[in-house]
Design a protein around this motif. Structure first.
Motif, PDB file in Angstrom:
ATOM      1  N   VAL A   1       0.837  -1.206   0.000  1.00 26.26           N
ATOM      2  CA  VAL A   1       0.000   0.000   0.000  1.00 26.26           C
ATOM      3  C   VAL A   1       0.869   1.251   0.000  1.00 26.26           C
ATOM      4  CG1 VAL A   1      -1.617   1.366   1.403  1.00 26.26           C
ATOM      5  CG2 VAL A   1      -2.073  -1.067   0.974  1.00 26.26           C
ATOM      6  N   VAL A   2       1.874   1.291   0.870  1.00 28.93           N
ATOM      7  CA  VAL A   2       2.768   2.455   0.942  1.00 28.93           C
ATOM      8  C   VAL A   2       3.460   2.666  -0.402  1.00 28.93           C
ATOM      9  CG1 VAL A   2       4.912   3.308   1.991  1.00 28.93           C
ATOM     10  CG2 VAL A   2       3.101   2.377   3.434  1.00 28.93           C
ATOM     11  N   HIS A   3       3.951   1.591  -1.009  1.00 29.04           N
ATOM     12  CA  HIS A   3       4.630   1.691  -2.303  1.00 29.04           C
ATOM     13  C   HIS A   3       3.684   2.211  -3.377  1.00 29.04           C
ATOM     14  CE1 HIS A   3       6.306   0.318  -6.142  1.00 29.04           C
ATOM     15  NE2 HIS A   3       7.466   0.538  -5.563  1.00 29.04           N
TER      16      HIS A   3
ATOM     17  N   LEU B   1       1.837   6.488  -7.086  1.00 32.87           N
ATOM     18  CA  LEU B   1       0.763   7.348  -7.597  1.00 32.87           C
ATOM     19  C   LEU B   1       1.045   8.824  -7.329  1.00 32.87           C
ATOM     20  CD1 LEU B   1      -2.298   5.134  -6.610  1.00 32.87           C
ATOM     21  CD2 LEU B   1      -1.387   5.524  -8.928  1.00 32.87           C
ATOM     22  N   ALA B   2       1.731   9.121  -6.239  1.00 34.66           N
ATOM     23  CA  ALA B   2       2.062  10.510  -5.910  1.00 34.66           C
ATOM     24  C   ALA B   2       3.090  11.085  -6.888  1.00 34.66           C
ATOM     25  CB  ALA B   2       2.581  10.603  -4.479  1.00 34.66           C
ATOM     26  N   ARG B   3       3.835  10.228  -7.569  1.00 39.43           N
ATOM     27  CA  ARG B   3       4.859  10.693  -8.510  1.00 39.43           C
ATOM     28  C   ARG B   3       4.295  11.028  -9.891  1.00 39.43           C
ATOM     29  NH1 ARG B   3       7.739   6.393  -6.022  1.00 39.43           N
ATOM     30  NH2 ARG B   3       7.408   5.039  -7.814  1.00 39.43           N
ATOM     31  N   VAL B   4       3.020  10.738 -10.114  1.00 36.73           N
ATOM     32  CA  VAL B   4       2.416  11.013 -11.424  1.00 36.73           C
ATOM     33  C   VAL B   4       1.229  11.951 -11.266  1.00 36.73           C
ATOM     34  CG1 VAL B   4       3.164   8.792 -12.380  1.00 36.73           C
ATOM     35  CG2 VAL B   4       0.887   8.983 -11.385  1.00 36.73           C
ATOM     36  N   GLN B   5       0.925  12.625 -12.381  1.00 35.65           N
ATOM     37  CA  GLN B   5      -0.222  13.533 -12.373  1.00 35.65           C
ATOM     38  C   GLN B   5      -1.535  12.745 -12.421  1.00 35.65           C
ATOM     39  OE1 GLN B   5      -1.340  16.275 -15.859  1.00 35.65           O
ATOM     40  NE2 GLN B   5       0.184  17.419 -14.663  1.00 35.65           N
ATOM     41  N   SER B   6      -1.551  11.704 -13.259  1.00 38.79           N
ATOM     42  CA  SER B   6      -2.755  10.880 -13.363  1.00 38.79           C
ATOM     43  C   SER B   6      -2.413   9.525 -13.974  1.00 38.79           C
ATOM     44  CB  SER B   6      -3.830  11.573 -14.207  1.00 38.79           C
ATOM     45  OG  SER B   6      -3.391  11.708 -15.547  1.00 38.79           O
ATOM     46  N   VAL B   7      -3.349   8.599 -13.806  1.00 42.78           N
ATOM     47  CA  VAL B   7      -3.229   7.254 -14.376  1.00 42.78           C
ATOM     48  C   VAL B   7      -4.536   6.937 -15.079  1.00 42.78           C
ATOM     49  CG1 VAL B   7      -2.908   4.793 -13.915  1.00 42.78           C
ATOM     50  CG2 VAL B   7      -1.760   6.487 -12.479  1.00 42.78           C
ATOM     51  N   ARG B   8      -4.433   6.419 -16.287  1.00 43.13           N
ATOM     52  CA  ARG B   8      -5.605   5.898 -16.990  1.00 43.13           C
ATOM     53  C   ARG B   8      -5.385   4.406 -17.167  1.00 43.13           C
ATOM     54  NH1 ARG B   8      -6.541   5.063 -22.746  1.00 43.13           N
ATOM     55  NH2 ARG B   8      -8.720   4.457 -22.944  1.00 43.13           N
ATOM     56  N   THR B   9      -6.265   3.616 -16.592  1.00 38.03           N
ATOM     57  CA  THR B   9      -6.190   2.167 -16.715  1.00 38.03           C
ATOM     58  C   THR B   9      -7.119   1.746 -17.849  1.00 38.03           C
ATOM     59  OG1 THR B   9      -5.816   2.009 -14.336  1.00 38.03           O
ATOM     60  CG2 THR B   9      -6.436  -0.019 -15.488  1.00 38.03           C
ATOM     61  N   HIS B  10      -6.577   1.067 -18.824  1.00 38.13           N
ATOM     62  CA  HIS B  10      -7.377   0.595 -19.950  1.00 38.13           C
ATOM     63  C   HIS B  10      -8.230  -0.592 -19.519  1.00 38.13           C
ATOM     64  CE1 HIS B  10      -5.263   2.746 -23.320  1.00 38.13           C
ATOM     65  NE2 HIS B  10      -4.494   3.012 -22.274  1.00 38.13           N
ATOM     66  N   LYS B  11      -9.341  -0.764 -20.196  1.00 36.18           N
ATOM     67  CA  LYS B  11     -10.208  -1.912 -19.942  1.00 36.18           C
ATOM     68  C   LYS B  11      -9.431  -3.193 -20.253  1.00 36.18           C
ATOM     69  CE  LYS B  11     -14.722  -3.602 -20.055  1.00 36.18           C
ATOM     70  NZ  LYS B  11     -14.736  -4.142 -18.717  1.00 36.18           N
ATOM     71  N   VAL B  12      -9.465  -4.117 -19.316  1.00 40.65           N
ATOM     72  CA  VAL B  12      -8.775  -5.399 -19.492  1.00 40.65           C
ATOM     73  C   VAL B  12      -9.518  -6.216 -20.541  1.00 40.65           C
ATOM     74  CG1 VAL B  12      -8.225  -7.601 -18.378  1.00 40.65           C
ATOM     75  CG2 VAL B  12      -7.763  -5.450 -17.197  1.00 40.65           C
ATOM     76  N   ARG B  13      -8.768  -6.672 -21.511  1.00 41.02           N
ATOM     77  CA  ARG B  13      -9.349  -7.504 -22.557  1.00 41.02           C
ATOM     78  C   ARG B  13      -8.946  -8.966 -22.398  1.00 41.02           C
ATOM     79  NH1 ARG B  13     -11.811  -3.670 -24.626  1.00 41.02           N
ATOM     80  NH2 ARG B  13     -11.149  -1.965 -25.933  1.00 41.02           N
TER      81      ARG B  13
ATOM     82  N   ASP C   1      -1.815   4.188 -18.863  1.00 41.64           N
ATOM     83  CA  ASP C   1      -1.212   5.408 -19.383  1.00 41.64           C
ATOM     84  C   ASP C   1      -0.991   6.336 -18.207  1.00 41.64           C
ATOM     85  OD1 ASP C   1      -1.215   4.646 -22.081  1.00 41.64           O
ATOM     86  OD2 ASP C   1      -3.250   5.380 -22.378  1.00 41.64           O
ATOM     87  N   PHE C   2       0.276   6.700 -17.986  1.00 41.68           N
ATOM     88  CA  PHE C   2       0.640   7.600 -16.894  1.00 41.68           C
ATOM     89  C   PHE C   2       0.912   8.981 -17.471  1.00 41.68           C
ATOM     90  CE2 PHE C   2       1.857   3.443 -15.265  1.00 41.68           C
ATOM     91  CZ  PHE C   2       1.341   3.486 -13.988  1.00 41.68           C
ATOM     92  N   THR C   3       0.313   9.997 -16.872  1.00 42.64           N
ATOM     93  CA  THR C   3       0.662  11.372 -17.189  1.00 42.64           C
ATOM     94  C   THR C   3       1.592  11.843 -16.092  1.00 42.64           C
ATOM     95  OG1 THR C   3      -1.465  11.730 -18.266  1.00 42.64           O
ATOM     96  CG2 THR C   3      -0.215  13.701 -17.623  1.00 42.64           C
ATOM     97  N   LEU C   4       2.786  12.257 -16.499  1.00 41.18           N
ATOM     98  CA  LEU C   4       3.811  12.687 -15.553  1.00 41.18           C
ATOM     99  C   LEU C   4       3.608  14.155 -15.188  1.00 41.18           C
ATOM    100  CD1 LEU C   4       6.840  10.874 -17.207  1.00 41.18           C
ATOM    101  CD2 LEU C   4       5.284  10.033 -15.454  1.00 41.18           C
TER     102      LEU C   4
END
Length: 120
Positions: free
Chosen positions: A48-50, A55-67, A83-86
């Motif tokens: 959890v800490v990791h 997540l704190a190091r990135v602006q946002s995360v987009r998780t794609h739908k698992v296929r 997709d990570f936005t830095l």
């Protein structure tokens, strides 16, 4: 052995970008995560800490739908694309395979395989 429905609930939580809660709810207390050949991180609290730090190091995360995911007894394989936005606005695609060993309805061990060049 997890039910397919449990694995689908786990995937849905990650797809909703609720990564920390997914670890809190779906991993055993003594769970481990390993990235490629790096030493595993051990213990749900450590995981959890990791995750929070990552997540704190990135602006946002987009998780794609698992296929693609497979459930075979206590073993689950999931193909994730994130997709990570830095902080500088650039983006990185993270394409990985996760191999999991479940103990009942919780993940006990997980190992990720990905090209480390994508996480510069």
């Amino acid at each position: 052995m997890p039910s397919r429905e449990t694995v689908e609930r786990f995937i849905a939580m990650v797809e909703a970008n609720d990564h920390v809660r997914a670890i809190e709810e779906f991993y055993t207390e003594d769970a481990s995560m390993q990235e490629n050949l790096a030493p595993p991180r051990v213990g749900r609290d450590v995981l959890v800490v990791h995750e929070k730090a990552a997540l704190a190091r990135v602006q946002s995360v987009r998780t794609h739908k698992v296929r693609t995911f497979l459930v075979d007894g206590d073993h689950v394989a999931i193909h994730w694309i994130f997709d990570f936005t830095l902080p500088d606005g650039s983006t990185r695609r993270f394409d990985e395979m996760a191999l999991q060993t479940w103990r009942g309805e919780k993940i006990a061990m997980e190992r990720f395989f990905y090209d480390p060049a994508t996480v510069k």
